[in-house]
Motif scaffolding. Structure first.
Motif, PDB file in Angstrom:
ATOM      1  N   ASN A 232       0.824  -1.454   0.043  1.00  0.00           N
ATOM      2  CA  ASN A 232      -0.004   0.057   0.083  1.00  0.00           C
ATOM      3  C   ASN A 232       0.921   1.302  -0.304  1.00  0.00           C
ATOM      4  OD1 ASN A 232      -2.108  -1.748   0.211  1.00  0.00           O
ATOM      5  ND2 ASN A 232      -2.005  -1.603   2.195  1.00  0.00           N
TER       6      ASN A 232
ATOM      7  N   ARG B   4     -10.499  -3.866   2.038  1.00  0.00           N
ATOM      8  CA  ARG B   4      -9.840  -2.734   2.484  1.00  0.00           C
ATOM      9  C   ARG B   4      -9.549  -1.579   1.383  1.00  0.00           C
ATOM     10  NH1 ARG B   4      -5.984  -5.735   4.016  1.00  0.00           N
ATOM     11  NH2 ARG B   4      -6.894  -6.168   6.073  1.00  0.00           N
TER      12      ARG B   4
ATOM     13  N   THR C  47     -14.512   8.960  15.114  1.00  0.00           N
ATOM     14  CA  THR C  47     -14.071   8.816  16.332  1.00  0.00           C
ATOM     15  C   THR C  47     -15.246   8.846  17.430  1.00  0.00           C
ATOM     16  OG1 THR C  47     -11.920   9.687  15.668  1.00  0.00           O
ATOM     17  CG2 THR C  47     -12.354   9.225  18.056  1.00  0.00           C
TER      18      THR C  47
ATOM     19  N   THR D  61     -18.289   3.085  16.962  1.00  0.00           N
ATOM     20  CA  THR D  61     -17.791   1.823  16.601  1.00  0.00           C
ATOM     21  C   THR D  61     -18.664   0.799  15.947  1.00  0.00           C
ATOM     22  OG1 THR D  61     -17.915   0.800  18.947  1.00  0.00           O
ATOM     23  CG2 THR D  61     -15.838   2.092  18.431  1.00  0.00           C
TER      24      THR D  61
ATOM     25  N   GLN E 176     -14.643  -5.099   8.659  1.00  0.00           N
ATOM     26  CA  GLN E 176     -14.432  -3.766   9.013  1.00  0.00           C
ATOM     27  C   GLN E 176     -12.827  -3.727   8.758  1.00  0.00           C
ATOM     28  OE1 GLN E 176     -14.962  -3.610  13.296  1.00  0.00           O
ATOM     29  NE2 GLN E 176     -14.531  -1.327  13.092  1.00  0.00           N
ATOM     30  N   HIS E 177     -12.667  -2.402   8.569  1.00  0.00           N
ATOM     31  CA  HIS E 177     -11.144  -2.094   8.168  1.00  0.00           C
ATOM     32  C   HIS E 177     -10.823  -0.515   8.972  1.00  0.00           C
ATOM     33  CE1 HIS E 177     -11.156  -5.379   5.379  1.00  0.00           C
ATOM     34  NE2 HIS E 177     -12.572  -4.791   5.117  1.00  0.00           N
ATOM     35  N   GLU E 178     -10.292  -0.411   9.967  1.00  0.00           N
ATOM     36  CA  GLU E 178      -9.942   0.619  10.698  1.00  0.00           C
ATOM     37  C   GLU E 178     -11.380   1.324  10.906  1.00  0.00           C
ATOM     38  OE1 GLU E 178      -7.069   2.635   8.592  1.00  0.00           O
ATOM     39  OE2 GLU E 178      -5.461   1.255   9.271  1.00  0.00           O
ATOM     40  N   ARG E 179     -11.871   2.642  10.232  1.00  0.00           N
ATOM     41  CA  ARG E 179     -12.968   3.244  10.429  1.00  0.00           C
ATOM     42  C   ARG E 179     -14.018   2.772   9.466  1.00  0.00           C
ATOM     43  NH1 ARG E 179     -12.652   4.063  15.344  1.00  0.00           N
ATOM     44  NH2 ARG E 179     -14.768   5.272  15.159  1.00  0.00           N
ATOM     45  N   SER E 180     -13.779   1.889   8.714  1.00  0.00           N
ATOM     46  CA  SER E 180     -14.617   1.475   7.507  1.00  0.00           C
ATOM     47  C   SER E 180     -15.144   0.144   7.844  1.00  0.00           C
ATOM     48  CB  SER E 180     -13.945   1.685   6.395  1.00  0.00           C
ATOM     49  OG  SER E 180     -13.723   2.858   5.761  1.00  0.00           O
TER      50      SER E 180
END
Length: 785
Positions: A42, A415, A702, A705, A717-721
């Protein structure tokens, strides 16, 4: 110079716990410096590149690599050497074959902190290299804008000449030469092609056993030739990154069991004159050179390399064997020594390449690329070809794709927020010919649903392009004509006037240098040719249909091959490679032939002796093959020149459906802290296209969740997505996806209003929700890109 000698005397590099100084004068370069992308997957804050080469000396020499944005360089890296092809010595109970190649030193200079979209110059200096150094340049990855890449595969073999024995064909040189001249090529009605940024290789880079000898004697001299010539090759590898899929020959023969010791029998009765030097047969102690000679991203899952044989999710570490002269040995020590030899320095510390490099991914500009291992060791070591040809044995099914790989693949695709997603693996899931190595049909639907746009394969030695395919529920079963078709095809897509495909296009790029199969099925030969035996239909009549059967299966499957065909283009009579140009929301693939002569031997009786070009015209005759002497490695034929032809061209576009795809995000107004918050995304497809690979992406601020998704669709789920895979959304279809989120006690007021939603698909451009207010609720409706 004095200072450099002092450094050379003081530097000790450790290999296997012991350090020693090399005899500088004895150093011989086995293959010259070339570049590799290294562990760059990445996008990060900076890019990197690896400069690699190999020496025949067993000692350790001091090499330096100077690099910078100008030929003045300005930065220096010290190369690190490690011993390879020496793992048999770790076990005194193993035989030492007389043909063993002996230890080699692989050198690796990691250039980090590079700026993206920048040209860098480099120069390698040290024993065995020219006094002025070995100098070249490369470009780092683009993060935006248009880009271009080349695709080629199955080019790793010197085939013996049947008429001029004992000489060998050097097929691959002309393809490498044509690829190096891409910017100079001109085709009627086609704009000038841009400089390629990198090369995708679909596997079978070396034959026969994936051992070091074929890299040394064949692949490196062709792809890293000092001169660009039709009978020599081109200096591609020193300036263009090459990403390589792991084919069956790259790991040894059929891709099921790897013999880490040596072959002691002729490779094939057809190759008596080749000798060990150019057959690529295992010389002894130099197997699996793929994991030592390439330096690729290391973001794949661990425990799925060729040592492991999977039967579904059951796994056994029985893929490595030691066999010689009829006797089989066990050697955990030699296995560990081999695996340890693949350890290389990365920006995150030393890592064993074999642990992660069979499957990997990386980003380039607005695209994401995924490379997969498709070899039989992942499918209970069952090899399709051993089951007999299609007319000799009934079709069969394979064990399921291992969950550890499936989960990694889905997470990797979900992702990525890149617009284009390309997947590369060796054995094709879909082919016009009756190949029995179709194990990767197990993931066909997964690739469609999770956003893949194109799939590139090799293995079958020709060029093929399917119609856009949509896999059905029976796609991974043994082919049969009873019941519904295994796949649906979009025959309206032509890549010219209709450029939005309804399905996933699979492309076989297996004609880079060993094209010998499927010639009777060339698409220019409709009604004009038959197979050599059995009078099977020629041309498209013999292709595989939507039940995944063909006429050759008639002895076992009723009505085999009578349905619609899955293939749009098939070119088998000349070598070729692909060039893909990606520019924003559209891409174009150009399939380009090897250099051809100025004459055409077409007659009324045989109007297409070498197939047709993209306009349906007869191709000119190929050039005479370059031949070399296997005893000396020298060419025995005069140099030739020719002109490539365009074999195929098609374009894929991603339409903007902002005004035709309704997307609403409903989130209750106000913020209820420490409780679950239902987020509803409602879709209505009013566009003229069915959307494949449709996914709802929820962005969480933030303080919020992900709590749960209770639908039947896959959710990751990928971090905040949070990504929910809807799959295919038909024209006029409606769909509501509800994702439950949790608002933390410390979340700020009205944090729910910062939640976002978007819809992406493999068909169209993404659509992002736009905030509106509806009857006391917060909503985000259709949108803007």
């Amino acid at each position: 110079m004095r200072r450099r000698n002092v450094l050379g005397l003081s530097l000790l590099l450790l290999v296997g716990g012991a350090g020693k100084l090399a005899a500088v004068g004895a150093t011989k370069i086995a293959y010259k410096p070339y570049i590799q992308p290294g562990d760059a997957s990445n996008f990060g804050t900076a890019d990197q590149m690896v400069i690699a080469w190999q020496t025949e000396a067993n000692g350790l020499d001091l090499y330096t690599v100077d690099f910078g944005k100008t030929p003045r360089y300005g930065r220096r890296a010290i190369a690190r050497g490690r011993m390879v092809n020496h793992y048999l010595s770790s076990d005194p109970n193993l035989p030492q074959p007389s043909t063993a190649s002996g230890a080699r030193m692989n050198y690796h200079a990691l250039l980090g902190g590079l700026e993206y979209e920048t040209r860098y110059f480099y120069c390698v200096r040290g024993p065995g290299l020219p006094l002025e150094g070995f100098c070249a340049s490369f470009y780092t990855r683009r993060r935006s804008g248009a880009f271009s890449f080349l695709v080629v595969g199955d080019q790793g073999f010197f085939h013996p000449s049947e008429t001029q024995k004992p000489y060998l064909h050097k097929y691959q040189a002309r393809i490498a030469y044509a690829m190096s001249r891409l910017e100079e090529l001109k085709f009627p009605g086609t704009p000038a092609l841009p400089r390629p940024d990198f090369i995708l290789n679909t596997g079978d880079n070396v034959y026969i056993r994936g051992s070091e000898g074929n890299y040394r004697d064949y692949w490196m001299p062709v792809w890293n030739s000092d001169v660009a010539a039709c009978d020599q090759g081109a200096p591609l590898a020193r300036s263009l990154p090459i990403y390589v899929a792991i084919g069956n020959h790259d790991i040894g023969g059929a891709g099921d069991i790897v013999n880490l010791l040596a072959d002691d029998a002729p490779v094939s009765p057809a190759l008596p004159a080749v000798g060990e030097r150019f057959s690529g047969a295992l010389e002894g102690g130099d197997a699996l050179a793929y994991f030592n000679n390439y330096y690729l991203p290391l973001n794949g899952p661990q425990g799925v390399d060729p040592q492991y044989i999977f039967d579904g999710d059951a796994c056994r570490a029985e893929g490595f064997t030691f066999a010689y002269q009829g006797k089989t040995y066990r050697s955990p020590a030699a296995i560990e020594a081999y695996r340890a030899s693949t350890t290389v320095p990365t920006l995150s510390g030393p890592r064993r390449q074999i642990d992660h490099m069979s499957n990997f991914s990386f980003d380039y500009a607005n695209a994401h690329f995924v490379f997969l291992d498709a070899n039989p060791h992942l499918f209970n070591a069952r090899v399709g070809a051993r089951g007999g040809s299609a007319d000799k044995a009934p079709p069969f099914g394979y064990s399921p794709y291992p969950s550890v790989l499936l989960d990694w693949l889905i997470a990797d695709l979900d992702r990525s927020e890149q617009l284009w997603k390309f997947v590369v693996y060796h054995q094709p899931a879909f082919s016009a010919t009756a190949t029995r190595d179709y194990q990767m049909r197990a993931i066909a639907r997964v690739l469609e649903d999770h956003g893949a746009n194109l799939v590139f394969n090799g293995h079958v030695h020709n060029y093929q392009r399917t119609h856009p395919l949509r896999a059905g529920r029976r796609v991974a079963e043994a082919p049969d004509t009873r019941g519904e078709p295994a796949v649906e095809v979009d025959t309206a897509f032509d890549g010219l006037g209709r450029t939005v495909p309804d399905g996933l296009i699979h492309i076989i790029e297996g004609s880079g240098g060993f094209t010998n199969s499927g010639k009777e099925l060339e698409d220019s030969a409709v009604g004009r040719r038959t197979a050599e035996a059995g009078a099977l239909p020629g041309g498209p009549a013999g292709w595989v249909d939507t039940h995944l059967t063909c006429a050759k299966m008639a002895p076992f499957v009723a009505n085999a091959g009578r349905g619609p065909k899955i293939t749009a283009r098939f070119k088998a009579r000349v070598f070729s490679f692909g060039n893909v140009v990606v520019d924003g929301d559209h891409l174009t693939l150009y399939q380009i032939s090897e250099p051809l002569s100025a004459t055409c031997s077409a007659t009324a009786a045989d109007p297409f002796p070498y197939g047709s070009d993209a306009d349906g015209k007869a191709l000119a005759d190929p050039l005479a093959d370059p031949l070399l002497d296997p005893a000396t490695g020298e060419l025995v034929t005069p140099a030739t020149l020719g002109t490539p032809a365009l074999l195929d061209k098609f374009t894929v576009t991603r339409p903007d459906l902002t005004d035709r795809l309704s997307v609403e995000l409903h989130v209750p107004t106000g913020t209820t802290r420490s409780q679950t918050l239902p987020c509803r995304v409602r879709l209505v497809n009013r566009s003229p296209y069915a959307l494949n690979g449709t996914q709802v992406v929820l962005g969480l601020p933030t303080g919020v969740t992900f709590a749960a998704y209770r639908g039947r669709e896959r959710c990751t789920q990928h971090e905040r997505s949070v990504v929910v895979t809807v799959g295919r959304l038909e024209k006029g279809a409606k769909k509501t996806v509800t994702i439950e989120c949790f608002v933390a006690r410390e979340a700020p007021p009205d944090v729910s209003q910062a939640i976002t939603a978007s819809v992406r698909s493999s068909t169209a451009l993404p659509v992002v929700a736009k905030p509106v207010t509806l009857q006391g609720q917060s909503a985000r409706r259709t949108a803007v890109r």
